[in-house]
Design a protein around this motif. Structure first.
Motif, PDB file in Angstrom:
ATOM      1  N   SER A 234       0.738  -1.391   0.635  1.00 35.85           N
ATOM      2  CA  SER A 234       0.451   0.313   0.048  1.00 35.85           C
ATOM      3  C   SER A 234       1.057   1.109  -0.268  1.00 35.85           C
ATOM      4  O   SER A 234       1.910   1.250   0.447  1.00 35.85           O
ATOM      5  CB  SER A 234      -0.812   0.355   1.211  1.00 35.85           C
ATOM      6  OG  SER A 234      -0.396   0.788   2.150  1.00 35.85           O
TER       7      SER A 234
ATOM      8  N   LYS B  69      -6.175   8.482   6.048  1.00 40.24           N
ATOM      9  CA  LYS B  69      -6.557   8.156   4.766  1.00 40.24           C
ATOM     10  C   LYS B  69      -8.104   8.405   5.002  1.00 40.24           C
ATOM     11  O   LYS B  69      -8.989   7.501   4.339  1.00 40.24           O
ATOM     12  CB  LYS B  69      -6.105   6.757   4.476  1.00 40.24           C
ATOM     13  CG  LYS B  69      -4.744   7.964   4.668  1.00 40.24           C
ATOM     14  CD  LYS B  69      -4.809   8.142   3.466  1.00 40.24           C
ATOM     15  CE  LYS B  69      -3.095   8.418   3.143  1.00 40.24           C
ATOM     16  NZ  LYS B  69      -2.720  10.416   2.187  1.00 40.24           N
ATOM     17  N   ILE B  70      -8.867   8.168   6.236  1.00 40.34           N
ATOM     18  CA  ILE B  70     -10.018   7.519   7.004  1.00 40.34           C
ATOM     19  C   ILE B  70     -11.328   8.475   6.905  1.00 40.34           C
ATOM     20  O   ILE B  70     -12.776   9.369   6.507  1.00 40.34           O
ATOM     21  CB  ILE B  70     -10.367   6.344   7.676  1.00 40.34           C
ATOM     22  CG1 ILE B  70      -9.736   5.274   7.475  1.00 40.34           C
ATOM     23  CG2 ILE B  70     -12.092   6.042   7.726  1.00 40.34           C
ATOM     24  CD1 ILE B  70     -10.125   4.261   6.546  1.00 40.34           C
ATOM     25  N   HIS B  71     -10.764   9.597   8.109  1.00 41.74           N
ATOM     26  CA  HIS B  71     -11.731  10.827   8.668  1.00 41.74           C
ATOM     27  C   HIS B  71     -10.550  11.644   9.082  1.00 41.74           C
ATOM     28  O   HIS B  71      -9.734  11.788   9.233  1.00 41.74           O
ATOM     29  CB  HIS B  71     -12.644  10.426   9.469  1.00 41.74           C
ATOM     30  CG  HIS B  71     -13.652  11.349   9.641  1.00 41.74           C
ATOM     31  ND1 HIS B  71     -14.471  12.137   9.283  1.00 41.74           N
ATOM     32  CD2 HIS B  71     -13.724  11.671  11.073  1.00 41.74           C
ATOM     33  CE1 HIS B  71     -15.160  12.924   9.892  1.00 41.74           C
ATOM     34  NE2 HIS B  71     -14.424  12.276  11.176  1.00 41.74           N
TER      35      HIS B  71
ATOM     36  N   GLU C  97     -20.063  12.096   0.508  1.00 39.88           N
ATOM     37  CA  GLU C  97     -20.481  10.816   0.443  1.00 39.88           C
ATOM     38  C   GLU C  97     -19.601  10.349  -1.117  1.00 39.88           C
ATOM     39  O   GLU C  97     -19.622   9.306  -1.239  1.00 39.88           O
ATOM     40  CB  GLU C  97     -22.439  10.495  -0.199  1.00 39.88           C
ATOM     41  CG  GLU C  97     -22.461   8.685   0.097  1.00 39.88           C
ATOM     42  CD  GLU C  97     -24.278   9.466  -0.208  1.00 39.88           C
ATOM     43  OE1 GLU C  97     -25.093  10.300   0.762  1.00 39.88           O
ATOM     44  OE2 GLU C  97     -24.983   9.516  -1.354  1.00 39.88           O
TER      45      GLU C  97
ATOM     46  N   TRP D  31     -16.199   9.200  -1.009  1.00 40.68           N
ATOM     47  CA  TRP D  31     -15.828   7.694  -0.794  1.00 40.68           C
ATOM     48  C   TRP D  31     -15.880   7.110  -1.660  1.00 40.68           C
ATOM     49  O   TRP D  31     -15.207   6.008  -1.940  1.00 40.68           O
ATOM     50  CB  TRP D  31     -16.472   7.889   1.049  1.00 40.68           C
ATOM     51  CG  TRP D  31     -15.929   6.890   1.674  1.00 40.68           C
ATOM     52  CD1 TRP D  31     -16.053   5.740   2.329  1.00 40.68           C
ATOM     53  CD2 TRP D  31     -14.509   7.046   2.360  1.00 40.68           C
ATOM     54  NE1 TRP D  31     -15.703   4.376   2.048  1.00 40.68           N
ATOM     55  CE2 TRP D  31     -14.003   5.724   2.120  1.00 40.68           C
ATOM     56  CE3 TRP D  31     -13.244   7.277   2.139  1.00 40.68           C
ATOM     57  CZ2 TRP D  31     -13.220   5.266   3.321  1.00 40.68           C
ATOM     58  CZ3 TRP D  31     -12.057   7.287   2.605  1.00 40.68           C
ATOM     59  CH2 TRP D  31     -12.139   6.117   2.540  1.00 40.68           C
ATOM     60  N   ARG D  32     -17.299   7.195  -2.173  1.00 42.86           N
ATOM     61  CA  ARG D  32     -17.812   6.265  -2.961  1.00 42.86           C
ATOM     62  C   ARG D  32     -16.419   5.945  -4.383  1.00 42.86           C
ATOM     63  O   ARG D  32     -16.339   5.008  -5.029  1.00 42.86           O
ATOM     64  CB  ARG D  32     -19.096   6.554  -3.622  1.00 42.86           C
ATOM     65  CG  ARG D  32     -19.552   5.481  -4.514  1.00 42.86           C
ATOM     66  CD  ARG D  32     -21.124   5.734  -4.443  1.00 42.86           C
ATOM     67  NE  ARG D  32     -21.099   6.984  -5.870  1.00 42.86           N
ATOM     68  CZ  ARG D  32     -21.987   7.555  -5.868  1.00 42.86           C
ATOM     69  NH1 ARG D  32     -22.725   7.836  -5.217  1.00 42.86           N
ATOM     70  NH2 ARG D  32     -21.477   9.066  -7.124  1.00 42.86           N
ATOM     71  N   GLU D  33     -16.149   7.193  -4.627  1.00 44.11           N
ATOM     72  CA  GLU D  33     -15.721   7.169  -6.023  1.00 44.11           C
ATOM     73  C   GLU D  33     -14.393   7.167  -6.146  1.00 44.11           C
ATOM     74  O   GLU D  33     -13.547   6.595  -6.433  1.00 44.11           O
ATOM     75  CB  GLU D  33     -15.918   8.828  -6.638  1.00 44.11           C
ATOM     76  CG  GLU D  33     -17.303   9.028  -6.694  1.00 44.11           C
ATOM     77  CD  GLU D  33     -17.752   7.575  -8.504  1.00 44.11           C
ATOM     78  OE1 GLU D  33     -16.940   7.623  -9.181  1.00 44.11           O
ATOM     79  OE2 GLU D  33     -18.739   7.494  -8.420  1.00 44.11           O
ATOM     80  N   LYS D  34     -13.707   7.847  -4.973  1.00 44.27           N
ATOM     81  CA  LYS D  34     -12.011   8.216  -4.429  1.00 44.27           C
ATOM     82  C   LYS D  34     -11.352   7.152  -2.960  1.00 44.27           C
ATOM     83  O   LYS D  34     -10.812   7.453  -3.136  1.00 44.27           O
ATOM     84  CB  LYS D  34     -11.373   9.581  -4.647  1.00 44.27           C
ATOM     85  CG  LYS D  34     -12.303  10.186  -6.058  1.00 44.27           C
ATOM     86  CD  LYS D  34     -10.864   9.486  -6.680  1.00 44.27           C
ATOM     87  CE  LYS D  34      -9.716   9.818  -7.341  1.00 44.27           C
ATOM     88  NZ  LYS D  34      -8.713   9.569  -8.486  1.00 44.27           N
ATOM     89  N   LYS D  35     -12.637   7.048  -2.469  1.00 44.24           N
ATOM     90  CA  LYS D  35     -12.032   6.318  -0.608  1.00 44.24           C
ATOM     91  C   LYS D  35     -11.456   7.958  -0.567  1.00 44.24           C
ATOM     92  O   LYS D  35     -10.146   7.005   0.229  1.00 44.24           O
ATOM     93  CB  LYS D  35     -11.435   5.990  -1.278  1.00 44.24           C
ATOM     94  CG  LYS D  35     -12.191   3.525  -1.431  1.00 44.24           C
ATOM     95  CD  LYS D  35     -13.085   3.727  -0.551  1.00 44.24           C
ATOM     96  CE  LYS D  35     -14.125   2.934  -0.655  1.00 44.24           C
ATOM     97  NZ  LYS D  35     -15.138   2.408  -1.187  1.00 44.24           N
TER      98      LYS D  35
END
Ligand code: ACO
Length: 399
Positions: A2, A289-291, A320, A323-327
């Motif tokens: 990663s 990377k998450i929030h 939303e 996050w769906r498209e690119k994380k």
């Protein structure tokens, strides 16, 4: 592998074996710090032991500045003292600085900030010293003066006036008053103050690292802060809050033309931009990377300000989709952009406001660096040609 688990390579170099680290110093740790950093899970930024959300929501500007500079939240007498100094210094920017700002071409306030601070250094830096009393005095002077310089630059470029500081007001309230040209309500002042605290520090971010590099040469604090302002200005760093608001306003205009609500149209708008391989400013972060937990605190204030529910719906929808498209999560700049818009702050002042908070971190890092210094000077890996020989100009460019 990663992107976080990047690999370093060892190669033979002029000083023995050298380490080839990932581009952009991705996941590289050049030093330790006790000022701030992200916890091992990457969920919270820690401000001297406290979570950023805790300090961002509860601490005043003075308390947080004390925490950063001196390592602990102040007792009552310490709080009175830091408040007295910051409020006094806010009113002591030398008149000649304003005179100088009046002479330069009208420009973005970030430029006024970097050369205003460099000019301020002309008053204090030539006799620069490294003893504690001196360093802390100048850290406080810089923290207090920077907003005055930025706001003077902004107003001079617009109507040729300067709104003077009022040392009787709390720092955040007075700074917001100078920016918007009216007395803010307590809620507005607290929302603004909280954003300054959220911006105060964030580990070895690009502008702080710039400050530490300059500090490591034992240059003065004013020069280091001027460099930090230059690094912060870029759209991949602090400049993102201005770009994020410009983007939201463009989306709003397009939504109105299309007769659609923005909270619905924002999806279409983002998808179009991603299809054109454009970046969505205010999204992504080197560490989170998450929030980004700072967004939660900013959201609490956005909710209480005009059209708060509406803006939160737009922000949540954008998150939303991204996050769906690119994380990719939204970062603080996406939220402060809206908060500053609600406060009626002109967009070119958004990045200067970031600097008005971050200067607390910059000055704290300057002190930490010079107290345990080693010049920051990496080695390059030269990959250009070798063996060329100088030729006189008449022979050099023969066809
Ligand atoms: N929009 C679209 N795509 C993006 C975005 C974005 N905002 N951010 C990152 N990406 C893409 C990258 O292009 C990369 O794609 P690739 O692998 O195909 O090359 C991928 O997502 C992963 O990027 P990262 O490695 O996670 O990003 P990096 O750590 O190098 O950069 C940065 C972080 C500069 C913040 C980046 O996310 C960005 O440019 N964001 C937009 C600007 C912004 O909001 N900056 C504010 C930062 S926070 C602050 O200063 C308070």
């Amino acid at each position: 592998m990663s992107r976080v688990e990047v690999e370093c390579k060892m190669e033979e170099g002029p000083l023995g074996k050298y380490i080839i680290v990932p581009k952009g110093l991705y996941n590289v740790v050049p030093d330790t710090t006790t000022i701030s950093g992200v916890d091992p899970k990457g969920e919270h930024t820690i401000y001297r032991g406290y979570t950023i959300a805790d300090i961002g929501e509860h601490a005043s500007f003075y308390e947080a500045a004390h925490l950063f500079l001196y390592g602990q939240l102040p007792c009552e007498d310490e709080l009175r003292e830091i408040k007295r100094k910051i409020d006094t210094y806010r009113g002591q920017v030398p008149e000649k600085i304003f005179d100088a700002l009046k002479l330069v071409p009208k420009t973005h306030p970030m430029y006024y900030g970097s050369y205003g601070v460099a000019l301020l250094g002309q008053y204090y830096a030539p006799e620069w010293r490294f003893d504690d009393d001196f360093l802390y005095e100048h850290a406080l002077r810089l923290i207090a003066s920077l907003p005055v310089i930025f706001t003077a630059g902004w107003h001079l470029a617009h109507d040729g006036t300067v709104i003077r500081p009022d040392p009787n007001l709390d720092h955040a309230k007075d700074v917001l008053r100078m920016i918007i040209g009216r007395m803010p309500s307590d809620l507005e002042a607290r929302a603004f103050e909280s954003s300054l605290v959220l911006y105060m520090d964030h580990g070895f971010n690009a502008s702080t690292f710039t400050v530490r590099v300059i500090a490591s040469t034992l240059s003065d604090m004013y020069s280091a802060v001027a460099g930090g302002i230059g690094a912060l200005k870029g759209p991949l760093h602090g400049g993102a809050n201005e770009k994020a608001m410009q983007m939201l306003l463009e989306a709003k205009e397009q939504a109105e033309k299309a007769g659609k609500p923005l909270e619905e149209y924002i999806e279409e708008y983002i998808l179009q931009k991603l299809a054109r391989k454009e970046k969505i400013m205010g999204f992504g972060h080197r560490v989170y990377k998450i929030h980004d937990p700072r967004t939660d605190v900013a959201a609490k204030f956005i909710k209480q300000l005009p059209e708060g529910e509406y803006w939160l719906k737009v922000l949540k929808k954008a998150e939303e989709v991204m996050w769906r498209e690119k994380k990719l999560p939204a970062n603080i700049d996406f939220y402060t952009a809206v908060l500053y818009y609600q406060l009626g702050i002109p967009i070119p002042m958004y990045t200067p406001i970031f600097a008005m908070g971050r200067i607390v971190g910059w000055t704290s890092h300057y002190i930490e660096q010079v107290k345990n210094n080693k010049i920051i000077r990496p080695t390059e890996k030269y990959v250009g040609p070798t063996g060329l020989k100088y030729a006189p100009i008449e022979e050099r460019c023969k066809k």
